[in-house]
Design a protein around this motif. Structure first.
Motif, PDB file in Angstrom:
ATOM      1  N   GLU A   1      -0.259   0.060  12.857  1.00  0.00           N
ATOM      2  CA  GLU A   1      -0.831  -0.445  11.292  1.00  0.00           C
ATOM      3  C   GLU A   1      -0.403   0.749  10.525  1.00  0.00           C
ATOM      4  O   GLU A   1      -0.568   0.374   9.497  1.00  0.00           O
ATOM      5  CB  GLU A   1      -2.268  -0.680  11.606  1.00  0.00           C
ATOM      6  CG  GLU A   1      -2.942  -1.845  12.261  1.00  0.00           C
ATOM      7  CD  GLU A   1      -2.309  -3.114  11.705  1.00  0.00           C
ATOM      8  OE1 GLU A   1      -2.896  -3.529  10.779  1.00  0.00           O
ATOM      9  OE2 GLU A   1      -1.511  -3.743  12.486  1.00  0.00           O
ATOM     10  N   GLN A   2      -0.182   1.803  10.966  1.00  0.00           N
ATOM     11  CA  GLN A   2       0.081   3.050  10.152  1.00  0.00           C
ATOM     12  C   GLN A   2       1.564   3.196   9.636  1.00  0.00           C
ATOM     13  O   GLN A   2       2.466   3.163  10.426  1.00  0.00           O
ATOM     14  CB  GLN A   2      -0.621   4.025  10.472  1.00  0.00           C
ATOM     15  CG  GLN A   2      -0.789   5.141   9.248  1.00  0.00           C
ATOM     16  CD  GLN A   2      -1.634   6.361   9.633  1.00  0.00           C
ATOM     17  OE1 GLN A   2      -1.427   6.981  10.742  1.00  0.00           O
ATOM     18  NE2 GLN A   2      -2.624   6.641   8.900  1.00  0.00           N
ATOM     19  N   ILE A   3       1.678   3.317   8.338  1.00  0.00           N
ATOM     20  CA  ILE A   3       3.181   3.668   8.039  1.00  0.00           C
ATOM     21  C   ILE A   3       3.210   5.187   7.177  1.00  0.00           C
ATOM     22  O   ILE A   3       2.387   5.404   6.307  1.00  0.00           O
ATOM     23  CB  ILE A   3       3.644   2.613   6.839  1.00  0.00           C
ATOM     24  CG1 ILE A   3       3.540   1.125   7.307  1.00  0.00           C
ATOM     25  CG2 ILE A   3       5.138   2.611   6.511  1.00  0.00           C
ATOM     26  CD1 ILE A   3       3.339   0.153   6.342  1.00  0.00           C
ATOM     27  N   GLU A   4       4.137   5.806   7.917  1.00  0.00           N
ATOM     28  CA  GLU A   4       4.194   7.169   7.208  1.00  0.00           C
ATOM     29  C   GLU A   4       5.303   7.323   6.490  1.00  0.00           C
ATOM     30  O   GLU A   4       6.551   6.672   6.880  1.00  0.00           O
ATOM     31  CB  GLU A   4       4.528   8.277   8.416  1.00  0.00           C
ATOM     32  CG  GLU A   4       4.416   9.613   8.051  1.00  0.00           C
ATOM     33  CD  GLU A   4       4.842  10.641   9.165  1.00  0.00           C
ATOM     34  OE1 GLU A   4       5.377  10.065  10.262  1.00  0.00           O
ATOM     35  OE2 GLU A   4       4.844  11.804   8.721  1.00  0.00           O
ATOM     36  N   ILE A   5       5.389   7.828   5.242  1.00  0.00           N
ATOM     37  CA  ILE A   5       6.368   7.965   4.238  1.00  0.00           C
ATOM     38  C   ILE A   5       6.650   9.587   4.208  1.00  0.00           C
ATOM     39  O   ILE A   5       5.815  10.209   4.030  1.00  0.00           O
ATOM     40  CB  ILE A   5       6.048   7.551   2.878  1.00  0.00           C
ATOM     41  CG1 ILE A   5       5.517   6.154   2.791  1.00  0.00           C
ATOM     42  CG2 ILE A   5       7.021   7.694   1.892  1.00  0.00           C
ATOM     43  CD1 ILE A   5       4.949   5.566   1.418  1.00  0.00           C
TER      44      ILE A   5
ATOM     45  N   LEU B   1       5.652  -0.811   0.774  1.00  0.00           N
ATOM     46  CA  LEU B   1       5.351  -0.883   2.046  1.00  0.00           C
ATOM     47  C   LEU B   1       3.943  -1.620   2.179  1.00  0.00           C
ATOM     48  O   LEU B   1       3.550  -2.234   2.965  1.00  0.00           O
ATOM     49  CB  LEU B   1       5.232   0.426   2.618  1.00  0.00           C
ATOM     50  CG  LEU B   1       6.494   1.045   2.818  1.00  0.00           C
ATOM     51  CD1 LEU B   1       6.427   2.613   3.185  1.00  0.00           C
ATOM     52  CD2 LEU B   1       7.236   0.478   3.607  1.00  0.00           C
ATOM     53  N   GLN B   2       3.072  -1.436   1.093  1.00  0.00           N
ATOM     54  CA  GLN B   2       1.624  -2.234   1.239  1.00  0.00           C
ATOM     55  C   GLN B   2       1.863  -3.444   1.162  1.00  0.00           C
ATOM     56  O   GLN B   2       1.128  -4.324   1.883  1.00  0.00           O
ATOM     57  CB  GLN B   2       0.801  -1.556   0.094  1.00  0.00           C
ATOM     58  CG  GLN B   2       0.330  -0.417  -0.102  1.00  0.00           C
ATOM     59  CD  GLN B   2      -0.269   0.391  -1.290  1.00  0.00           C
ATOM     60  OE1 GLN B   2      -0.059  -0.393  -2.335  1.00  0.00           O
ATOM     61  NE2 GLN B   2      -1.074   1.428  -1.302  1.00  0.00           N
TER      62      GLN B   2
ATOM     63  N   LEU C   1      -3.214  -6.038  -5.081  1.00  0.00           N
ATOM     64  CA  LEU C   1      -3.688  -5.990  -3.639  1.00  0.00           C
ATOM     65  C   LEU C   1      -4.516  -4.690  -3.512  1.00  0.00           C
ATOM     66  O   LEU C   1      -5.613  -4.665  -2.970  1.00  0.00           O
ATOM     67  CB  LEU C   1      -2.269  -5.478  -2.864  1.00  0.00           C
ATOM     68  CG  LEU C   1      -2.366  -5.874  -1.360  1.00  0.00           C
ATOM     69  CD1 LEU C   1      -2.768  -7.519  -1.269  1.00  0.00           C
ATOM     70  CD2 LEU C   1      -1.002  -5.773  -0.862  1.00  0.00           C
TER      71      LEU C   1
ATOM     72  N   PHE D   1      -9.710  -3.580   0.345  1.00  0.00           N
ATOM     73  CA  PHE D   1      -8.416  -3.062   0.434  1.00  0.00           C
ATOM     74  C   PHE D   1      -8.212  -1.605   1.317  1.00  0.00           C
ATOM     75  O   PHE D   1      -8.924  -0.783   0.672  1.00  0.00           O
ATOM     76  CB  PHE D   1      -7.496  -3.051  -0.714  1.00  0.00           C
ATOM     77  CG  PHE D   1      -5.988  -2.326  -0.578  1.00  0.00           C
ATOM     78  CD1 PHE D   1      -5.014  -2.916   0.072  1.00  0.00           C
ATOM     79  CD2 PHE D   1      -5.848  -1.111  -1.087  1.00  0.00           C
ATOM     80  CE1 PHE D   1      -3.781  -2.511   0.138  1.00  0.00           C
ATOM     81  CE2 PHE D   1      -4.684  -0.357  -1.030  1.00  0.00           C
ATOM     82  CZ  PHE D   1      -3.732  -1.148  -0.483  1.00  0.00           C
TER      83      PHE D   1
ATOM     84  N   PRO E   1      -2.346   1.312   4.075  1.00  0.00           N
ATOM     85  CA  PRO E   1      -1.891   1.298   5.283  1.00  0.00           C
ATOM     86  C   PRO E   1      -0.907   2.876   5.389  1.00  0.00           C
ATOM     87  O   PRO E   1      -0.237   3.167   6.466  1.00  0.00           O
ATOM     88  CB  PRO E   1      -1.066   0.184   5.741  1.00  0.00           C
ATOM     89  CG  PRO E   1      -0.603  -0.173   4.394  1.00  0.00           C
ATOM     90  CD  PRO E   1      -1.837   0.072   3.301  1.00  0.00           C
ATOM     91  N   THR E   2      -0.552   3.600   4.116  1.00  0.00           N
ATOM     92  CA  THR E   2       0.427   4.221   3.891  1.00  0.00           C
ATOM     93  C   THR E   2      -0.034   5.696   3.912  1.00  0.00           C
ATOM     94  O   THR E   2      -1.126   5.949   3.361  1.00  0.00           O
ATOM     95  CB  THR E   2       1.371   4.188   2.823  1.00  0.00           C
ATOM     96  OG1 THR E   2       0.552   4.203   1.626  1.00  0.00           O
ATOM     97  CG2 THR E   2       2.130   2.556   2.902  1.00  0.00           C
ATOM     98  N   VAL E   3       0.559   6.660   4.525  1.00  0.00           N
ATOM     99  CA  VAL E   3       0.434   8.208   4.577  1.00  0.00           C
ATOM    100  C   VAL E   3       1.514   8.656   4.203  1.00  0.00           C
ATOM    101  O   VAL E   3       2.710   8.556   4.471  1.00  0.00           O
ATOM    102  CB  VAL E   3      -0.226   8.669   5.607  1.00  0.00           C
ATOM    103  CG1 VAL E   3      -1.713   8.371   6.026  1.00  0.00           C
ATOM    104  CG2 VAL E   3       0.683   8.503   6.993  1.00  0.00           C
ATOM    105  N   ILE E   4       1.587   9.840   3.188  1.00  0.00           N
ATOM    106  CA  ILE E   4       2.707  10.555   2.798  1.00  0.00           C
ATOM    107  C   ILE E   4       2.769  11.934   3.298  1.00  0.00           C
ATOM    108  O   ILE E   4       1.674  12.687   3.305  1.00  0.00           O
ATOM    109  CB  ILE E   4       2.668  10.690   1.323  1.00  0.00           C
ATOM    110  CG1 ILE E   4       2.973   9.371   0.709  1.00  0.00           C
ATOM    111  CG2 ILE E   4       3.726  11.600   0.917  1.00  0.00           C
ATOM    112  CD1 ILE E   4       3.584   9.462  -0.738  1.00  0.00           C
ATOM    113  N   THR E   5       3.914  12.215   4.067  1.00  0.00           N
ATOM    114  CA  THR E   5       4.156  13.579   4.689  1.00  0.00           C
ATOM    115  C   THR E   5       5.036  14.396   3.669  1.00  0.00           C
ATOM    116  O   THR E   5       6.214  13.792   3.413  1.00  0.00           O
ATOM    117  CB  THR E   5       4.822  13.412   5.965  1.00  0.00           C
ATOM    118  OG1 THR E   5       4.030  12.766   6.746  1.00  0.00           O
ATOM    119  CG2 THR E   5       4.859  14.815   6.632  1.00  0.00           C
TER     120      THR E   5
END
Lengths: 311, 346
Positions: free
Chosen positions: A97-101, A119-120, B133, B139, B142-146
């Motif tokens: 379910e998780q997306i890493e940018i 991506l959302q 959204l 809400f 779902p994204t995380v930034i590295t």
């Protein structure tokens, strides 16, 4: 008188043609204009550049492709290498379910927000939203890149003509050939006009051809000629001033380099600064030249405004 | 080695006597002043929006917040749709928004200029959807930034601009100036004087290249330390500046070797510099990066200099490009040297 002036100009053309110098000078800006014309339509196609690993969902690749460019790479290490490489590319890794940018960290401000938004929406396509969106336009197809790109090139080549004339004179001064003018059957004024003629003629030919290559419509060529003549004259005066105050070519050339700062500053200031800050640039002739050409390209120029700025 | 040091010392003395080095330092100080006092820390420019609101919709203040327009003059409200379109004809950098009530929903019509690509429109639509959204109850992002450089907010706009000046002013200093030096020696007869000494053409040219290197390192260090302070990784900076400066000087030597006078060679060098400057357009506007610009040497230079400003720079990338430029400089230098052997009277 005219015969003697043309004789001086003809001598410079002959000397330039001997080693194709005039051809290089004439062709280089036209080549750049051609490149701009060819590649400008592609600008805005890759607002978001991404890299994903092989085996990523096809819907994700399609979604990213619809908004920019996607590279599919072998593994995470390859994605990390791509993100670290010279340009601005974001890595996208999906884990359940998780997306890493993955970002290098120095990309243009706000570009990560765009990737995040895409991506959302991909992860959770909304079905019923309170607002709907549609697009229309007013039919203006000249992009800012085409509008400003050709203009910058045009002003810069006008300055270049003046600079070349100045360098020719500095060289003659150094080689002591100027002294020969004193005993030749030609007045100083005729000599200066003859020497300066190419500095006016070449920029005008350049300007016309650049405008034609860039494909601007409805251009008033007489107005363009007036602006180019004004700016070439100013460049010539600056060139003379540099020549007078510098004893050798090296410091003359580095002084000329300092001169590029206000030229670039005026043009980029006119583009990027808010209108309220523009009075800070009113002192600069290059600012007015840039604004004048911009008005011609936008079909907003009339002779009244024009003569006042060209003065 | 002793001969080289003597030639280098002579060139440095000459650059101080002719005030050349001082002019370069003044130029660096001017750049520092422009970057610190004219260029703001952050200058992200927002597009001006021309707005038309249906009578039944909430007032302008509500929309100003929603559209994220912070400055008053970036959101102008008009009385009719026609006024919006007419204003867009007068300002080709602006965008129009027509908001209407439509069957219980709000319909937003974005009025563009017409030059925007299909992908740009698609992106606007998606970001508009994403914004809605994010405001829906429940809400979860779902994204995380590295971030590989370890900086939570990246570098400032001012630091982003700094590599442009470092490349064009300090790294490429030799490209423009080295030819002038050689022609001065020719004109003043210094070359004839050198010809009767045991110095070779290589010693003579290396002396010039080293002088350009010292100039580039002084002006580059001055600029980067004044603007970036302790943010810059100075070791990496010195490595990439050295490599790029050597490349610029070697290229300048080679281009100038094809001409018999300073004026003619400067004409060609000027063209080379203008072409190199095109890389800055793609650097500042990544969406315009066609391949002819990406293959220009100035393109990787800009990114390598930017990397030295990161909290955790990618040393591998900086060293890789440094090696490439040093190798390229060596090849160009040898080619230039071979040409000067024929044309200079040493």
């Amino acid at each position: 008188m005219f015969r003697r002036i043309f004789a001086i100009a003809r001598r410079d053309i002959k000397s330039g043609l001997r080693d194709n110098m005039i051809l290089y000078i004439l062709l280089a800006p036209l080549l750049i204009a051609g490149l701009l014309r060819a590649f400008i339509p592609g600008a805005g196609e890759n607002l978001v550049s991404t890299a994903v690993v092989e085996g990523s969902p096809q819907t994700l690749v399609d979604m990213l492709e619809a908004h920019g460019s996607v590279e599919i790479l072998a593994d995470r290490e390859a994605v990390l290498r791509r993100v670290r490489a010279t340009d601005d590319v974001f890595g996208v890794m999906v884990d359940g379910e998780q997306i890493e940018i993955i970002a290098d960290g120095q990309e243009q401000k706000g570009s990560d927000t765009m990737v995040r938004g895409i991506l959302q929406v991909w992860q959770e396509p909304p079905s019923d939203l309170p607002l709907t969106i549609s697009f229309s336009d007013i039919g203006w197809t000249l992009s800012p890149l085409a509008r400003y790109g050709g203009n910058i090139l045009l002003v810069f080549t006008s300055v270049f003509g003046g600079m070349i004339v100045m360098l020719n004179l500095v060289e003659e001064k150094q080689e002591k050939t100027l002294a020969a003018v004193n005993v030749a059957a030609i007045s100083r004024l005729e000599y200066i006009i003859g020497k300066g003629l190419l500095g006016f003629v070449i920029p005008i030919i350049h300007a016309w051809l650049i405008l034609l290559i860039m494909g601007y419509e409805g251009i008033q060529y007489a107005m363009v000629t007036l602006v180019i003549l004004s700016i070439a004259l100013i460049s010539l005066i600056i060139g003379f001033a540099i020549g007078i105050y510098n004893d050798n070519a090296m410091s003359a050339v580095s002084s000329m380099k300092i001169g590029f700062l206000p030229i670039f500053g005026s043009m980029f200031g006119a583009i990027f600064l808010a209108e309220k800050w523009h009075p800070l640039l009113y002192w600069s002739p290059f600012y007015w030249a840039f604004r004048s050409v911009d008005a011609i390209i936008l079909h907003e120029a009339d002779w009244g405004i024009f003569c006042s700025t060209a003065r | 080695m002793k001969k080289l040091l003597t030639t280098f010392h002579k060139d440095m003395t000459m650059s101080l006597r002719s005030f050349y080095l001082y002019i370069e330092i003044i130029m660096a100080l001017l750049i520092v002043a422009v970057l610190l006092f004219v260029v703001p820390e952050s200058f992200t420019s927002e597009q001006t929006l021309y707005l038309y609101l249906d009578a039944e919709l909430p007032d302008r203040a509500v929309w100003s917040d929603l559209l994220g327009q912070e400055q008053e003059d970036q959101l102008l409200v008009f009385d009719s749709e026609e006024d919006v379109r007419s204003a867009l004809h007068d300002d080709h950098n602006a965008m129009g928004l027509l908001l209407r009530q439509d069957d219980g929903r709000i319909a937003v019509e974005v009025v563009l200029q017409g030059y925007e690509s299909e992908k740009q429109r698609q992106l606007m639509e998606t970001l508009f959807t994403a914004q809605q959204l994010q405001s829906l109850p429940g809400f979860t992002d779902p994204t995380v930034i590295t971030r590989l450089d370890g900086m939570p907010d990246g570098i400032s706009d001012r630091l982003h601009l700094l590599p442009v000046f470092l490349v064009l002013n300090s790294a490429m200093v030799g490209l423009f100036i080295i030819a002038a030096y050689i022609y001065i020696d020719k004109d003043e007869g210094t070359i004839r004087a050198v010809a009767v000494t045991p110095a070779s053409i290589w010693t003579y040219l290396t002396g010039k290249v080293l002088m350009m290197l010292v100039t580039g390192l002084i002006t580059g260090s001055l600029t980067v330390l004044a603007v970036a302070g302790s943010t810059v990784h100075f070791g990496y900076f010195l490595v990439i500046m050295t490599a790029c400066n050597l490349f610029g000087s070697a290229l300048g030597l080679l281009v100038a070797s094809f001409f018999d006078s300073m004026t003619k060679s400067l004409g060609a060098l000027y063209v080379v510099i203008v072409i190199m400057s095109l890389a800055t357009v793609s650097y500042l506007m990544p969406s315009f990066s066609p391949w002819p610009i990406r293959i220009l040497p100035a393109y990787p230079m800009l990114y390598a200099f930017r990397e030295t400003l990161a909290a955790q720079p990618d040393g591998g990338m900086i060293v890789f490009w440094s090696m490439i430029f040093i190798l390229a400089a060596a090849v160009l230098y040898v080619l230039a040297g071979l040409r000067y052997r024929k044309t200079l009277t040493i």
